[in-house]
Design a protein around this motif. Structure first.
Motif, PDB file in Angstrom:
ATOM      1  N   GLY A   1       0.822  -1.209   0.000  1.00  0.00           N
ATOM      2  CA  GLY A   1       0.000   0.000   0.000  1.00  0.00           C
ATOM      3  C   GLY A   1       0.853   1.254   0.000  1.00  0.00           C
ATOM      4  O   GLY A   1       2.082   1.190   0.014  1.00  0.00           O
ATOM      5  N   GLN A   2       0.179   2.400   0.019  1.00  0.00           N
ATOM      6  CA  GLN A   2       0.951   3.647  -0.099  1.00  0.00           C
ATOM      7  C   GLN A   2       1.717   3.980   1.189  1.00  0.00           C
ATOM      8  O   GLN A   2       2.843   4.488   1.108  1.00  0.00           O
ATOM      9  CB  GLN A   2       0.103   4.814  -0.609  1.00  0.00           C
ATOM     10  N   ILE A   3       1.175   3.681   2.356  1.00  0.00           N
ATOM     11  CA  ILE A   3       1.974   3.897   3.579  1.00  0.00           C
ATOM     12  C   ILE A   3       3.139   2.912   3.594  1.00  0.00           C
ATOM     13  O   ILE A   3       4.279   3.278   3.896  1.00  0.00           O
ATOM     14  CB  ILE A   3       1.113   3.741   4.850  1.00  0.00           C
TER      15      ILE A   3
ATOM     16  N   GLU B   1       0.892  -9.446   2.666  1.00  0.00           N
ATOM     17  CA  GLU B   1      -0.089  -8.840   1.759  1.00  0.00           C
ATOM     18  C   GLU B   1      -1.168  -9.856   1.445  1.00  0.00           C
ATOM     19  O   GLU B   1      -1.033 -11.049   1.715  1.00  0.00           O
ATOM     20  CB  GLU B   1       0.580  -8.353   0.461  1.00  0.00           C
ATOM     21  N   ILE B   2      -2.258  -9.356   0.867  1.00  0.00           N
ATOM     22  CA  ILE B   2      -3.266 -10.272   0.346  1.00  0.00           C
ATOM     23  C   ILE B   2      -2.717 -10.836  -0.971  1.00  0.00           C
ATOM     24  O   ILE B   2      -1.873 -10.192  -1.613  1.00  0.00           O
ATOM     25  CB  ILE B   2      -4.628  -9.553   0.154  1.00  0.00           C
ATOM     26  N   PRO B   3      -3.195 -12.026  -1.388  1.00  0.00           N
ATOM     27  CA  PRO B   3      -2.588 -12.664  -2.566  1.00  0.00           C
ATOM     28  C   PRO B   3      -2.514 -11.749  -3.795  1.00  0.00           C
ATOM     29  O   PRO B   3      -1.494 -11.721  -4.484  1.00  0.00           O
ATOM     30  CB  PRO B   3      -3.497 -13.873  -2.821  1.00  0.00           C
TER      31      PRO B   3
ATOM     32  N   VAL C   1      -1.814   0.705  12.680  1.00  0.00           N
ATOM     33  CA  VAL C   1      -1.990   1.957  11.925  1.00  0.00           C
ATOM     34  C   VAL C   1      -3.319   1.910  11.163  1.00  0.00           C
ATOM     35  O   VAL C   1      -4.014   2.911  11.019  1.00  0.00           O
ATOM     36  CB  VAL C   1      -0.810   2.160  10.941  1.00  0.00           C
ATOM     37  N   GLY C   2      -3.679   0.737  10.655  1.00  0.00           N
ATOM     38  CA  GLY C   2      -4.880   0.578   9.835  1.00  0.00           C
ATOM     39  C   GLY C   2      -6.139   0.944  10.599  1.00  0.00           C
ATOM     40  O   GLY C   2      -6.338   0.518  11.740  1.00  0.00           O
ATOM     41  N   ASN C   3      -6.986   1.724   9.977  1.00  0.00           N
ATOM     42  CA  ASN C   3      -8.188   2.236  10.646  1.00  0.00           C
ATOM     43  C   ASN C   3      -9.367   1.281  10.590  1.00  0.00           C
ATOM     44  O   ASN C   3      -9.464   0.511   9.645  1.00  0.00           O
ATOM     45  CB  ASN C   3      -8.593   3.563   9.985  1.00  0.00           C
ATOM     46  N   PRO C   4     -10.288   1.390  11.576  1.00  0.00           N
ATOM     47  CA  PRO C   4     -10.236   2.214  12.788  1.00  0.00           C
ATOM     48  C   PRO C   4      -9.176   1.667  13.766  1.00  0.00           C
ATOM     49  O   PRO C   4      -9.392   0.625  14.396  1.00  0.00           O
ATOM     50  CB  PRO C   4     -11.657   2.114  13.365  1.00  0.00           C
TER      51      PRO C   4
ATOM     52  N   ARG D   1       0.335   9.134  16.807  1.00  0.00           N
ATOM     53  CA  ARG D   1       1.522   9.984  16.678  1.00  0.00           C
ATOM     54  C   ARG D   1       1.410  10.944  15.493  1.00  0.00           C
ATOM     55  O   ARG D   1       1.946  12.054  15.541  1.00  0.00           O
ATOM     56  CB  ARG D   1       2.771   9.105  16.543  1.00  0.00           C
ATOM     57  N   LEU D   2       0.692  10.538  14.452  1.00  0.00           N
ATOM     58  CA  LEU D   2       0.501  11.477  13.341  1.00  0.00           C
ATOM     59  C   LEU D   2      -0.323  12.673  13.821  1.00  0.00           C
ATOM     60  O   LEU D   2      -0.006  13.816  13.498  1.00  0.00           O
ATOM     61  CB  LEU D   2      -0.172  10.773  12.152  1.00  0.00           C
ATOM     62  N   ASP D   3      -1.348  12.422  14.610  1.00  0.00           N
ATOM     63  CA  ASP D   3      -2.151  13.507  15.168  1.00  0.00           C
ATOM     64  C   ASP D   3      -1.283  14.382  16.066  1.00  0.00           C
ATOM     65  O   ASP D   3      -1.364  15.615  16.046  1.00  0.00           O
ATOM     66  CB  ASP D   3      -3.325  12.924  15.961  1.00  0.00           C
TER      67      ASP D   3
HETATM   68  P1  NAX Z   1      -3.619   1.384   0.890  1.00  0.00           P
HETATM   69  O1  NAX Z   1      -4.996   1.012   0.470  1.00  0.00           O
HETATM   70  O2  NAX Z   1      -2.723   2.107  -0.049  1.00  0.00           O
HETATM   71  O3  NAX Z   1      -2.847   0.065   1.337  1.00  0.00           O
HETATM   72  C1  NAX Z   1      -3.401  -0.890   2.168  1.00  0.00           C
HETATM   73  C2  NAX Z   1      -2.759  -2.210   1.815  1.00  0.00           C
HETATM   74  O4  NAX Z   1      -3.197  -3.180   2.762  1.00  0.00           O
HETATM   75  C3  NAX Z   1      -3.144  -2.728   0.430  1.00  0.00           C
HETATM   76  O5  NAX Z   1      -1.971  -3.019  -0.301  1.00  0.00           O
HETATM   77  C4  NAX Z   1      -3.939  -3.996   0.736  1.00  0.00           C
HETATM   78  O6  NAX Z   1      -3.741  -5.006  -0.232  1.00  0.00           O
HETATM   79  C5  NAX Z   1      -3.342  -4.392   2.086  1.00  0.00           C
HETATM   80  N1  NAX Z   1      -4.197  -5.297   2.851  1.00  0.00           N
HETATM   81  C6  NAX Z   1      -5.538  -5.342   2.932  1.00  0.00           C
HETATM   82  N2  NAX Z   1      -5.931  -6.363   3.715  1.00  0.00           N
HETATM   83  C7  NAX Z   1      -4.810  -6.974   4.148  1.00  0.00           C
HETATM   84  C8  NAX Z   1      -4.570  -8.097   4.956  1.00  0.00           C
HETATM   85  N3  NAX Z   1      -5.582  -8.810   5.469  1.00  0.00           N
HETATM   86  N4  NAX Z   1      -3.300  -8.459   5.188  1.00  0.00           N
HETATM   87  C9  NAX Z   1      -2.279  -7.765   4.643  1.00  0.00           C
HETATM   88  N5  NAX Z   1      -2.446  -6.692   3.851  1.00  0.00           N
HETATM   89  C10 NAX Z   1      -3.693  -6.301   3.620  1.00  0.00           C
HETATM   90  O7  NAX Z   1      -3.801   2.178   2.250  1.00  0.00           O
HETATM   91  P2  NAX Z   1      -2.754   3.144   2.997  1.00  0.00           P
HETATM   92  O8  NAX Z   1      -2.919   4.507   2.500  1.00  0.00           O
HETATM   93  O9  NAX Z   1      -1.420   2.518   2.960  1.00  0.00           O
HETATM   94  O10 NAX Z   1      -3.354   3.140   4.477  1.00  0.00           O
HETATM   95  C11 NAX Z   1      -3.346   1.987   5.278  1.00  0.00           C
HETATM   96  C12 NAX Z   1      -4.196   2.189   6.506  1.00  0.00           C
HETATM   97  O11 NAX Z   1      -3.696   3.241   7.329  1.00  0.00           O
HETATM   98  C13 NAX Z   1      -5.653   2.580   6.199  1.00  0.00           C
HETATM   99  O12 NAX Z   1      -6.499   1.810   7.030  1.00  0.00           O
HETATM  100  C14 NAX Z   1      -5.712   4.037   6.618  1.00  0.00           C
HETATM  101  O13 NAX Z   1      -7.013   4.423   6.999  1.00  0.00           O
HETATM  102  C15 NAX Z   1      -4.765   4.031   7.788  1.00  0.00           C
HETATM  103  N6  NAX Z   1      -4.249   5.330   8.239  1.00  0.00           N
HETATM  104  C16 NAX Z   1      -4.064   5.504   9.566  1.00  0.00           C
HETATM  105  C17 NAX Z   1      -3.520   6.657  10.095  1.00  0.00           C
HETATM  106  C18 NAX Z   1      -3.314   6.815  11.572  1.00  0.00           C
HETATM  107  O14 NAX Z   1      -2.885   7.901  11.960  1.00  0.00           O
HETATM  108  N7  NAX Z   1      -3.562   5.838  12.441  1.00  0.00           N
HETATM  109  C19 NAX Z   1      -3.173   7.785   9.226  1.00  0.00           C
HETATM  110  C20 NAX Z   1      -2.961   7.393   7.796  1.00  0.00           C
HETATM  111  C21 NAX Z   1      -3.917   6.350   7.271  1.00  0.00           C
HETATM  112  O15 NAX Z   1      -5.124   6.997   6.896  1.00  0.00           O
END
Ligand code: NAX
Length: 328
Positions: free
Chosen positions: A14-16, A42-44, A129-132, A157-159
């Motif tokens: 993903g982008q992060i 990652e997912i397949p 990091v992943g929301n929520p 920490r980002l906040d």
């Molecule tokens: P992306 O959609 O670019 O990347 C997410 C990646 O996760 C994808 O490559 C996807 O294939 C992978 N993925 C999905 N399900 C998976 C699983 N079961 N096992 C392994 N990989 C899996 O999202 P990105 O911009 O990188 O953001 C990731 C997460 O961070 C999002 O949930 C986003 O909401 C959250 N954030 C949290 C922040 C925080 O401060 N806590 C701030 C930034 C961000 O919004």
């Protein structure tokens, strides 16, 4: 030098992930003396893209990068993990109710919690990091009964960094001269960035600012809604700043907060400040020798109390919702 530390990163393609992995490989997560082995999950469908990132990591010729393995199976990816960065999550899509979102993420964070329980290293430290994020951390934690509960944390920490930057701008002070800022509660629009105990160049920040209207109507909403402002401007959600904050969170956890300062981490509540026990809520914390402690004894004025309570109330509702879905 030490033996390599295993760092598992989910959502690696993903982008992060793209911004985060290079900083881990360059030694910024754990310091310049600690080699790292990356274990990417990652997912397949996204494994190929993760392989592409791995090629680029190889091309970085990082002296500290001792290896990269890529998995689409959580049990394998978390095997031996010393640090687990749970970035991949299911985003909210159009028409999705909160219950659907929590359920979809339960399908990710429950098996990942189980995999951490089954095979992570004794000393594993988990950052979600992943929301929520707070509630995803709660789900993972509740499926890892053999791992000490306090090892599960979520990222505010980002906040925290956003609030530092806004306060620095307002007061014309370098970020490095601001201390003791706090994010309370949930990583969501209800979060409360608190300047009442913060110091700007040694003076109380609320007194330096001396403007509650600015706090209530500018500062707090700017910090809380910054994610939306980034999407609006960039056409994509925060990525490099989120990766940077994840690096900061783990680096501080491992290496300690400076004397006379603290940071913000979402950690399981021990009941401090009236936050119900077990909720993963953001607090002011100090860290030392790889452990953290919630800063005790701060006086919350009425302005702060009502905002902390609102955000904690939201976390309580999220916990109720995942309980009724059988996810915790
Ligand atoms: P992306 O959609 O670019 O990347 C997410 C990646 O996760 C994808 O490559 C996807 O294939 C992978 N993925 C999905 N399900 C998976 C699983 N079961 N096992 C392994 N990989 C899996 O999202 P990105 O911009 O990188 O953001 C990731 C997460 O961070 C999002 O949930 C986003 O909401 C959250 N954030 C949290 C922040 C925080 O401060 N806590 C701030 C930034 C961000 O919004």
């Amino acid at each position: 030098t030490q033996a390599p530390v295993n760092v598992t990163v989910t959502g690696a393609a993903g982008q992060i992930g793209y911004a985060l992995l290079f900083r881990v490989a360059s030694g910024q997560l754990l310091g310049p003396d600690t080699p790292v082995k990356l274990r990417l999950l990652e997912i397949p469908q996204a494994v190929k893209a993760a392989e592409g990132t791995a090629l680029e990591l190889e091309d970085g010729a990082f002296g500290l990068l001792a290896g990269i393995d890529i998995f689409d199976d959580a049990k394998q990816a978390f095997s031996g993990a010393n640090v687990a960065l749970l970035v991949g999550a299911r985003p909210r899509t159009k028409g999705m109710e909160r219950g659907d979102l929590l359920e979809a993420n339960g399908g990710i964070f429950k098996p990942q919690g189980e995999a951490i329980n089954a095979g992570a290293a004794e000393d594993v430290k988990v950052l979600v990091v992943g929301n929520p994020a707070n509630t995803n951390a709660l789900i993972a934690q509740s499926h890892a009964p053999d791992v000490p509960a306090e090892r599960f944390t979520a990222m505010t920490r980002l906040d925290h960094n956003r609030a530092l930057a806004q306060l620095a701008k307002k007061t014309g002070t370098p970020v490095g001269e601001i201390r003791k800022l706090t994010i309370w509660g949930n990583h969501s629009a209800t979060q409360y960035p608190d300047v009442f105990h913060a110091e700007v160049a040694g003076r109380n920040a609320a007194e330096v600012v001396n403007d509650r209207t600015w706090l209530a109507e500018e500062f707090i909403p700017t910090v809380a809604k910054r994610g939306a402002a980034i999407i609006e401007a960039r056409g994509a959600s925060s990525a490099a700043s989120a990766a940077s904050a994840a690096i900061d969170h783990v680096y501080t956890w491992v290496n300690g907060t400076p004397e006379g300062d603290w940071t913000s981490m979402a950690v399981p509540s021990d009941g401090s400040y009236g936050v119900p026990e077990g909720l993963i809520s953001s607090f002011p914390v100090t860290t030392r020798d790889g452990r953290y402690e919630i800063v005790q004894g701060l006086d919350l004025n009425e302005f702060s109390r009502e905002r902390v309570d609102a955000s904690v109330g939201e976390l309580t509702e999220e916990r109720e919702a995942v309980r009724s879905l059988g996810l915790v």
